[in-house]
Design an enzyme around this catalytic site. Sequence first.
Site, PDB file in Angstrom:
ATOM      1  N   ASP A 173      29.211  95.276 -67.282  1.00 14.30           N
ATOM      2  CA  ASP A 173      28.981  96.636 -67.750  1.00 14.30           C
ATOM      3  C   ASP A 173      29.397  97.614 -66.644  1.00 14.30           C
ATOM      4  O   ASP A 173      29.718  97.211 -65.524  1.00 14.30           O
ATOM      5  CB  ASP A 173      27.497  96.803 -68.096  1.00 14.30           C
ATOM      6  CG  ASP A 173      27.219  97.960 -69.040  1.00 14.30           C
ATOM      7  OD1 ASP A 173      28.182  98.693 -69.376  1.00 14.30           O
ATOM      8  OD2 ASP A 173      26.056  98.121 -69.460  1.00 14.30           O
TER       9      ASP A 173
ATOM     10  N   HIS B 210      27.908  95.717 -72.172  1.00 15.02           N
ATOM     11  CA  HIS B 210      26.772  96.600 -72.486  1.00 15.02           C
ATOM     12  C   HIS B 210      25.875  96.028 -73.582  1.00 15.02           C
ATOM     13  O   HIS B 210      24.641  96.050 -73.462  1.00 15.02           O
ATOM     14  CB  HIS B 210      27.286  97.977 -72.894  1.00 15.02           C
ATOM     15  CG  HIS B 210      26.213  99.015 -72.962  1.00 15.02           C
ATOM     16  ND1 HIS B 210      25.555  99.474 -71.842  1.00 15.02           N
ATOM     17  CD2 HIS B 210      25.673  99.661 -74.017  1.00 15.02           C
ATOM     18  CE1 HIS B 210      24.658 100.374 -72.206  1.00 15.02           C
ATOM     19  NE2 HIS B 210      24.701 100.508 -73.515  1.00 15.02           N
TER      20      HIS B 210
ATOM     21  N   SER C  56      19.617  99.697 -74.095  1.00  7.60           N
ATOM     22  CA  SER C  56      20.238 100.996 -73.849  1.00  7.60           C
ATOM     23  C   SER C  56      19.281 102.139 -74.224  1.00  7.60           C
ATOM     24  O   SER C  56      18.221 102.262 -73.612  1.00  7.60           O
ATOM     25  CB  SER C  56      21.570 101.081 -74.596  1.00  7.60           C
ATOM     26  OG  SER C  56      22.362 102.125 -74.082  1.00  7.60           O
TER      27      SER C  56
END
Length: 245
Positions: free
Chosen positions: A191, A221, A93
Amino acid sequence: MRLLPPKSFYYEGGKKAVLLLHSFTSNPNDMKKLGSYLQQNQYSCYAPTLSGHGLPAEELLNYGPADWWQDVLGGYQLLKDKGFEHIAVVGLSLGGVLALKTAQELQINGVVTLSVPMDKEAAVLKERIVYYAKRYKQLEGKEDQQIASEMAELDHLPFESLTHFEHLINQTRDQLARITSPVHVLYGEMDAPSYKTSAEKIFQSVTSDQKTIKGFAHSKHLMTLGKDMNEINQDILTFLNELKW
């Protein structure tokens, strides 16, 4: 109850080094299982705590991308100081955005990204901070009334760091063509759809001769701790083993 902030970790495993970068509002614990697995397979790993992470949201907001980039540079230099000549980067991320920036700015052997956003507005990032703030206060054991009062105060704090985060994402996306190192792009099929779109954007835009993209059917995620974790660990190891060290 005061929560202890998670610490950076270094796992000595071999002559090849990997810099592990965690996600936004999280901490290096994202990367511990992957780091341990890589250590068992002769890789040394370092995962820095990005500034402000692991602290209350009110304190996290005092930091931003400039601080996080310094943390990445510090981690890279730590590995260099330990004698590692070749370094790969794995980021989740926010950590993946920083990993791509690392590939744009520094000498690295290869880069792995997981669940990377290439389009994220500050308003959406604020929602993430608000969720994190409330969860943190609950873990501290605060009463509902106190939490509500503190959450109301939180809304009046400056959120400039989130605008800077949005700019970091945009700038990194716009300079993807600068990346020539081998790239492995991973995303979770459970996700939000935007992350698959972002993964495809990264894959299409980097100018690496060696680049791959892969979705994982049971991953949300936080891919490094999800249902596909073992398969993902093996997949990352395979990519790292194929690099020129």
